[in-house]
Motif scaffolding. Sequence first.
Motif, short mmCIF file in Angstrom:
data_model
loop_
_atom_site.label_atom_id
_atom_site.label_comp_id
_atom_site.label_asym_id
_atom_site.label_seq_id
_atom_site.Cartn_x
_atom_site.Cartn_y
_atom_site.Cartn_z
N PHE A 14 0.82 -1.20 0.00
CA PHE A 14 0.00 0.00 0.00
C PHE A 14 0.86 1.26 0.00
O PHE A 14 0.52 2.26 -0.63
N ASP A 89 -4.35 -2.30 -8.78
CA ASP A 89 -4.98 -2.05 -7.49
C ASP A 89 -5.04 -0.56 -7.19
O ASP A 89 -6.00 -0.06 -6.59
N ASN A 90 -4.01 0.16 -7.61
CA ASN A 90 -3.99 1.60 -7.39
C ASN A 90 -5.08 2.30 -8.19
O ASN A 90 -5.76 3.19 -7.70
N ALA A 93 -8.24 1.70 -6.49
CA ALA A 93 -8.33 2.56 -5.30
C ALA A 93 -8.74 3.97 -5.69
O ALA A 93 -9.57 4.61 -5.02
N GLN A 94 -8.16 4.48 -6.78
CA GLN A 94 -8.51 5.83 -7.24
C GLN A 94 -10.01 5.92 -7.55
O GLN A 94 -10.69 6.87 -7.16
N LEU A 97 -12.17 5.64 -4.31
CA LEU A 97 -12.09 6.92 -3.60
C LEU A 97 -12.87 7.99 -4.35
O LEU A 97 -13.57 8.81 -3.75
N ASN A 163 -8.51 10.89 1.61
CA ASN A 163 -7.50 9.95 2.08
C ASN A 163 -6.83 10.46 3.36
O ASN A 163 -6.61 9.72 4.32
N LEU A 614 -9.99 1.59 2.50
CA LEU A 614 -10.03 1.27 1.07
C LEU A 614 -10.75 -0.05 0.82
O LEU A 614 -11.51 -0.18 -0.15
N ASP A 615 -10.49 -1.04 1.66
CA ASP A 615 -11.20 -2.32 1.51
C ASP A 615 -12.71 -2.10 1.59
O ASP A 615 -13.48 -2.68 0.81
N ARG A 618 -13.87 -0.38 -1.62
CA ARG A 618 -13.89 -1.29 -2.77
C ARG A 618 -15.14 -2.17 -2.74
O ARG A 618 -15.76 -2.44 -3.77
N THR A 623 -16.59 -3.61 -6.50
CA THR A 623 -15.45 -3.80 -7.39
C THR A 623 -15.35 -5.25 -7.84
O THR A 623 -15.54 -6.18 -7.04
#
Length: 639
Positions: A14, A89-90, A93-94, A97, A163, A614-615, A618, A623
């Motif tokens: 992360f 994964d990033n 995450a974007q 978020l 964040n 984040l989890d 998602r 997701t």
Amino acid sequence: MFDFIRTHQRLMQFLLLLFIFPSFAFFGLEGYSRLTDDNGVAKVAGQTITKEEWDAAHRQQLERMRQVYGNQFDSKIFDSPQARRAILDNLIAQRALGAEVVASKLVVPDQALQQSILQIPGLTKPDGSFDNEQYRVLLAAQGMTQKSYEASLRREMALQQLNAAIQTTAFAPKTVAENLSSLNDQERTVQMLNFKPDSYAGQAKVTDELLKAYYDKNGARFETPEQADIEYVVLDAAAVAAQASVTDDDIKAYYEQNQKQYATEEQRRASHILITVKKDASAADKAAAKAKAEGLVAQLRKNPGDFAKLAKANSQDPGSADNGGDLGYFNKGAMVKPFADAAFSLKQGEISDPVESDFGYHVIEVTGIKPASVKPLESVKAEIGGEIKKQIAAKKYSEMADQFNNLVYENGDNLKAVSDKLKLKIQTASGVTRNPNPAAGAAPYNNGKFLTALFTDDVIKAKHNTEAVQTAPNTLVAGRMTSYKPVAKRPFEEVKADVQKAVLLAEEQSLAVKAGQERLAQLQAKDDATGFSEAKVVSRVKSDGWTQEAFNAVMKADTAKLPAYVGAETAGMGYQIYRITKVEQPKTVDAARRKAEQEQITAALSQQEALGYLDYLREKAKTKLLKGAAAVSADDAAK
């Protein structure tokens, strides 16, 4: 960083994502509205992440790492399935978020957006004002408009806001931090017994089967790197200026409008004798100082040649007295007004009456005069021509940059169109590699951003042009490959000698390890200090001179019973046995370092908080990976 942080691989992954996460706005993703399900790799909050976006994010991360590490960066690190999955994964995450930003109705004020833009390097003029023209050029080079960039930047700032709000909720209890710092400080007294590979040189046996097996297993060691022959064009200020036309009339007009720039003011050289007197001095003190100055004037008019001698004896100016009062050459504006007016009204060799200033009374002698002058037009003609061309180029570059981008894109299989239209020379280079080559120095093509754009499937396989790449301010480069040689494995016979040497070293290493492990088992059964080195002290904060393998083995060893024995294999250096005889805390504690460690622990916990959040996001965004992501790694196929 502490061992407990080292072992939390998911946390470290992360942290990698956080390094990737910022700054996608300026060089990155288009608006969410342009996404489609075609060629999708993941879906987040009903929006699809495409394979093209994933590839673009991968390229951008490679370029960022090159900028940080330069020629030391190895792009193969990011070619692994794990690295590509981390980048995906990033992106997920974007999006998660981003969906939460919309749901939470977070807004970035215009003032905050403006301040962020003002901090972009290279967009400030010498006078401190914002360079709107360079801003537009920079965006155009990235294929973005001002509107699209500012929208993406606003989104990014909102994401960072969300964040940060989560990460600031974490804190580290003092007792936890103290216990971890005590483990960090713990000192272990250690002796070493070394089993070196070269001690077993005569015992190692190498067969042809071993050689062939090593060659097959380690094929990458015997590869020639991929190379390309390329052609490229460069649009920069020099190329634009070279096309600018400047007439004699232009030069003359510029010269007349800027004549002060080529003029030299009159300069004078003078000596002085200063009799100091304070501003708030009494009338009597001022009169006494003036009388002394007048007396010196009277002496000098009788004997002008005594000026330097009298200055050394009487002047109270510490900067010039020792030089006989000499002040060197100066222009009128360099001196205070009463002094300057007097000095510039005297003839050479003339001595003034006492001149009063804020410092006291001056007796002045002018010793030299350089009259004002103007450089003739002919002597500065080339300089003016160059300056006019620069100004023309600065105005014309933006227009040509737009044309450059369009021509490179619209004529995707050749550079002739952009070369002909903009009168740019098509240059060539051979043996170009994926990473910058130190031997190529500052060559326009030897730039990490350009090479990233060059070594893509579209350019290699389809022989298309690269995009227009900004490699420096006001510098665009585009290129294409004329030939490409992929990575190739050298024949076994050609590298057999190297293989034999490597296998021999590996066999000697194996024998050393075997002997060391046998001796370790004996020592664990019965203590024996024979043959061990002098004792050394090691801790997690004092590990200089230790290999990572040795350090990990010693610090992880069970020391419930001393002496404790542990072994470690070091690649190419054999096997080492470590005898731990003492474990204790240092006599003094570094309070500043402990405070920094507590801050590190708090930061790590805040990242864990962010991971958990984040989890949750998602899941909330529903997701899921799509078929296009199946090639990321073997793990993905199972999902």
